[in-house]
Motif scaffolding. Structure first.
Motif, PDB file in Angstrom:
ATOM      1  N   ASP A   1       1.425   9.325  -5.852  1.00 42.76           N
ATOM      2  CA  ASP A   1       1.823  10.683  -5.448  1.00 42.76           C
ATOM      3  C   ASP A   1       2.614  11.372  -6.552  1.00 42.76           C
ATOM      4  O   ASP A   1       2.377  12.547  -6.859  1.00 42.76           O
ATOM      5  CB  ASP A   1       2.650  10.635  -4.163  1.00 42.76           C
ATOM      6  N   TRP A   2       3.591  10.671  -7.151  1.00 44.97           N
ATOM      7  CA  TRP A   2       4.412  11.362  -8.155  1.00 44.97           C
ATOM      8  C   TRP A   2       3.766  11.344  -9.533  1.00 44.97           C
ATOM      9  O   TRP A   2       3.939  12.276 -10.310  1.00 44.97           O
ATOM     10  CB  TRP A   2       5.827  10.798  -8.200  1.00 44.97           C
ATOM     11  N   LEU A   3       2.985  10.294  -9.842  1.00 46.69           N
ATOM     12  CA  LEU A   3       2.386  10.183 -11.167  1.00 46.69           C
ATOM     13  C   LEU A   3       1.105  11.005 -11.279  1.00 46.69           C
ATOM     14  O   LEU A   3       0.778  11.511 -12.353  1.00 46.69           O
ATOM     15  CB  LEU A   3       2.111   8.712 -11.481  1.00 46.69           C
TER      16      LEU A   3
ATOM     17  N   LEU B   1       0.826  -1.204   0.000  1.00 38.50           N
ATOM     18  CA  LEU B   1       0.000   0.000   0.000  1.00 38.50           C
ATOM     19  C   LEU B   1       0.862   1.257   0.000  1.00 38.50           C
ATOM     20  O   LEU B   1       0.545   2.245  -0.682  1.00 38.50           O
ATOM     21  CB  LEU B   1      -0.912  -0.028   1.221  1.00 38.50           C
ATOM     22  N   ALA B   2       1.979   1.228   0.718  1.00 36.66           N
ATOM     23  CA  ALA B   2       2.877   2.383   0.752  1.00 36.66           C
ATOM     24  C   ALA B   2       3.525   2.612  -0.616  1.00 36.66           C
ATOM     25  O   ALA B   2       3.671   3.756  -1.058  1.00 36.66           O
ATOM     26  CB  ALA B   2       3.951   2.176   1.817  1.00 36.66           C
ATOM     27  N   ARG B   3       3.909   1.528  -1.292  1.00 42.18           N
ATOM     28  CA  ARG B   3       4.501   1.679  -2.625  1.00 42.18           C
ATOM     29  C   ARG B   3       3.474   2.195  -3.624  1.00 42.18           C
ATOM     30  O   ARG B   3       3.797   2.996  -4.507  1.00 42.18           O
ATOM     31  CB  ARG B   3       5.080   0.341  -3.092  1.00 42.18           C
ATOM     32  N   LEU B   4       2.228   1.747  -3.474  1.00 37.50           N
ATOM     33  CA  LEU B   4       1.161   2.239  -4.337  1.00 37.50           C
ATOM     34  C   LEU B   4       0.938   3.730  -4.116  1.00 37.50           C
ATOM     35  O   LEU B   4       0.776   4.496  -5.079  1.00 37.50           O
ATOM     36  CB  LEU B   4      -0.119   1.458  -4.063  1.00 37.50           C
ATOM     37  N   LYS B   5       0.953   4.148  -2.871  1.00 38.69           N
ATOM     38  CA  LYS B   5       0.795   5.577  -2.571  1.00 38.69           C
ATOM     39  C   LYS B   5       1.924   6.387  -3.193  1.00 38.69           C
ATOM     40  O   LYS B   5       1.680   7.452  -3.784  1.00 38.69           O
ATOM     41  CB  LYS B   5       0.760   5.802  -1.058  1.00 38.69           C
TER      42      LYS B   5
ATOM     43  N   GLN C   1      -9.619   1.997   3.715  1.00 39.93           N
ATOM     44  CA  GLN C   1      -8.194   2.106   4.049  1.00 39.93           C
ATOM     45  C   GLN C   1      -7.381   2.512   2.826  1.00 39.93           C
ATOM     46  O   GLN C   1      -6.519   3.400   2.921  1.00 39.93           O
ATOM     47  CB  GLN C   1      -7.688   0.770   4.592  1.00 39.93           C
ATOM     48  N   VAL C   2      -7.641   1.897   1.686  1.00 40.22           N
ATOM     49  CA  VAL C   2      -6.903   2.224   0.470  1.00 40.22           C
ATOM     50  C   VAL C   2      -7.104   3.682   0.089  1.00 40.22           C
ATOM     51  O   VAL C   2      -6.143   4.412  -0.188  1.00 40.22           O
ATOM     52  CB  VAL C   2      -7.322   1.304  -0.693  1.00 40.22           C
ATOM     53  N   GLN C   3      -8.348   4.130   0.069  1.00 42.03           N
ATOM     54  CA  GLN C   3      -8.632   5.503  -0.353  1.00 42.03           C
ATOM     55  C   GLN C   3      -8.040   6.510   0.627  1.00 42.03           C
ATOM     56  O   GLN C   3      -7.588   7.584   0.213  1.00 42.03           O
ATOM     57  CB  GLN C   3     -10.148   5.701  -0.489  1.00 42.03           C
ATOM     58  N   GLU C   4      -8.020   6.177   1.905  1.00 44.40           N
ATOM     59  CA  GLU C   4      -7.450   7.083   2.897  1.00 44.40           C
ATOM     60  C   GLU C   4      -5.935   7.176   2.746  1.00 44.40           C
ATOM     61  O   GLU C   4      -5.355   8.274   2.772  1.00 44.40           O
ATOM     62  CB  GLU C   4      -7.811   6.605   4.304  1.00 44.40           C
ATOM     63  N   VAL C   5      -5.281   6.036   2.552  1.00 43.46           N
ATOM     64  CA  VAL C   5      -3.821   6.031   2.434  1.00 43.46           C
ATOM     65  C   VAL C   5      -3.375   6.653   1.119  1.00 43.46           C
ATOM     66  O   VAL C   5      -2.473   7.504   1.089  1.00 43.46           O
ATOM     67  CB  VAL C   5      -3.273   4.593   2.569  1.00 43.46           C
ATOM     68  N   VAL C   6      -3.986   6.238   0.019  1.00 43.98           N
ATOM     69  CA  VAL C   6      -3.571   6.716  -1.298  1.00 43.98           C
ATOM     70  C   VAL C   6      -4.028   8.155  -1.518  1.00 43.98           C
ATOM     71  O   VAL C   6      -3.428   8.895  -2.293  1.00 43.98           O
ATOM     72  CB  VAL C   6      -4.096   5.770  -2.397  1.00 43.98           C
ATOM     73  N   GLY C   7      -5.126   8.539  -0.856  1.00 42.84           N
ATOM     74  CA  GLY C   7      -5.581   9.927  -0.952  1.00 42.84           C
ATOM     75  C   GLY C   7      -6.350  10.237  -2.205  1.00 42.84           C
ATOM     76  O   GLY C   7      -6.363  11.388  -2.659  1.00 42.84           O
ATOM     77  N   ARG C   8      -6.997   9.226  -2.784  1.00 39.96           N
ATOM     78  CA  ARG C   8      -7.783   9.451  -3.998  1.00 39.96           C
ATOM     79  C   ARG C   8      -8.864   8.384  -4.105  1.00 39.96           C
ATOM     80  O   ARG C   8      -8.788   7.323  -3.482  1.00 39.96           O
ATOM     81  CB  ARG C   8      -6.907   9.447  -5.242  1.00 39.96           C
TER      82      ARG C   8
END
Length: 285
Positions: free
Chosen positions: A92-94, A84-88, A135-142
């Motif tokens: 974030d950069w893309l 999940l951290a790598r996905l975030k 959890q995914v949407q909160e961590v990734v922020g989208r």
């Protein structure tokens, strides 16, 4: 529920294709009619190298959709925090125009399976899926889009239909939906129901992206047709017809052609994208 209203990066209502590195130069030289690209998240979670350099270059010219295949949203255990951290970090950069994952599971304890496996539609499963998506949407922020699976069997314990299950997941979490038309056709054939009836029940108003792909034909132990979602050949005519049926109800949407195995030369993939764009041209804006 995640508020994604500040993200104005969107996919166009046009044809896209799944990006493969062997097509890099041809896409830059002659992408038409392709207006956007999809990449699998797990292929771009490393640090540097040619794949990331190419993706950065493509992102300057095309909206990018990030499609995850390894989060295992439907697994009984917790989501992998490192994954999940790598996905975030990637998102974030893309800053992709769309991010999606599958309604499926592919991990159990420390084991990872190559297949995206279906799950029963019960209240227990519903609660777990919603918790994972939150959890995914909160961590990734989208906002995330959730894709309907291709199914080869039905679970006796299911108490929800798939369309109703997806509608409730979307209502509870605010996630959007990715409608894979080939998956609908594969599941309907394998489980002997009408794909059009499925679409009639599906929460089409929540669809943010549509996928098409090829499948292989086989038989089960009783000699009945068995379709395998392979993404390894061209889209068949009945699936194109089902896309027309979907677009009549949804209106224009971003439509992606997936081809992940036995990948053809660019002109063949380009021809499939042209057919998808022609289907969109028939739909009133």
């Amino acid at each position: 529920m995640l508020d994604n209203s500040n993200n104005d990066n969107h996919l166009p209502f046009a044809a896209g294709v799944g990006y493969k590195p062997q097509h890099f130069n041809q896409i830059l030289n002659d992408a038409a009619p392709v207006k956007w690209l999809e990449v699998h998240a797990e292929n771009y979670m490393g640090d540097g190298g040619r794949p990331l350099a190419q993706l950065r270059h493509l992102s300057e010219r095309f909206p990018i959709s990030v499609h995850g295949v390894g989060l295992s949203i439907g697994s009984e255990g917790p989501l992998n925090p490192d994954h999940l951290a790598r996905l975030k970090h990637l998102c974030d950069w893309l800053n992709p125009a769309s991010f999606s994952e599958h309604l499926a599971w592919s991990t159990h304890d420390s084991h990872f399976f190559n297949d995206l496996l279906p799950l029963p539609y019960t209240d227990t499963t519903l609660n777990r899926i919603c918790d994972h998506i939150d959890q995914v949407q909160e961590v990734v922020g989208r906002k995330m889009l959730l894709e309907n699976p291709s199914s080869y069997l039905a679970f006796d314990e299911s108490t929800w239909s798939e369309p109703d299950f997806l509608r409730e997941v979307s209502r509870r979490t605010g996630c959007g939906l990715l409608l894979d038309v080939n998956n609908v056709f594969v599941s309907a054939t394998n489980l002997n129901y009408s794909p059009q009836a499925y679409i009639d029940e599906y929460p089409i108003e929540n669809v943010g992206e549509i996928h098409l792909g090829g499948h292989d034909e086989d038989e089960d132990d009783h000699g009945h047709p068995l379709l395998i979602d392979s993404h390894g050949r061209e889209v068949v005519d009945p699936v194109w017809a089902l896309l027309d049926y979907v677009l009549e109800r949804s209106g224009p949407k971003p439509v992606l052609v997936e081809w992940d195995t036995d990948v053809p030369e660019w002109p063949m993939l380009q021809a499939e994208a042209t057919r998808a764009q022609n289907a969109l041209h028939k739909v009133p804006a």
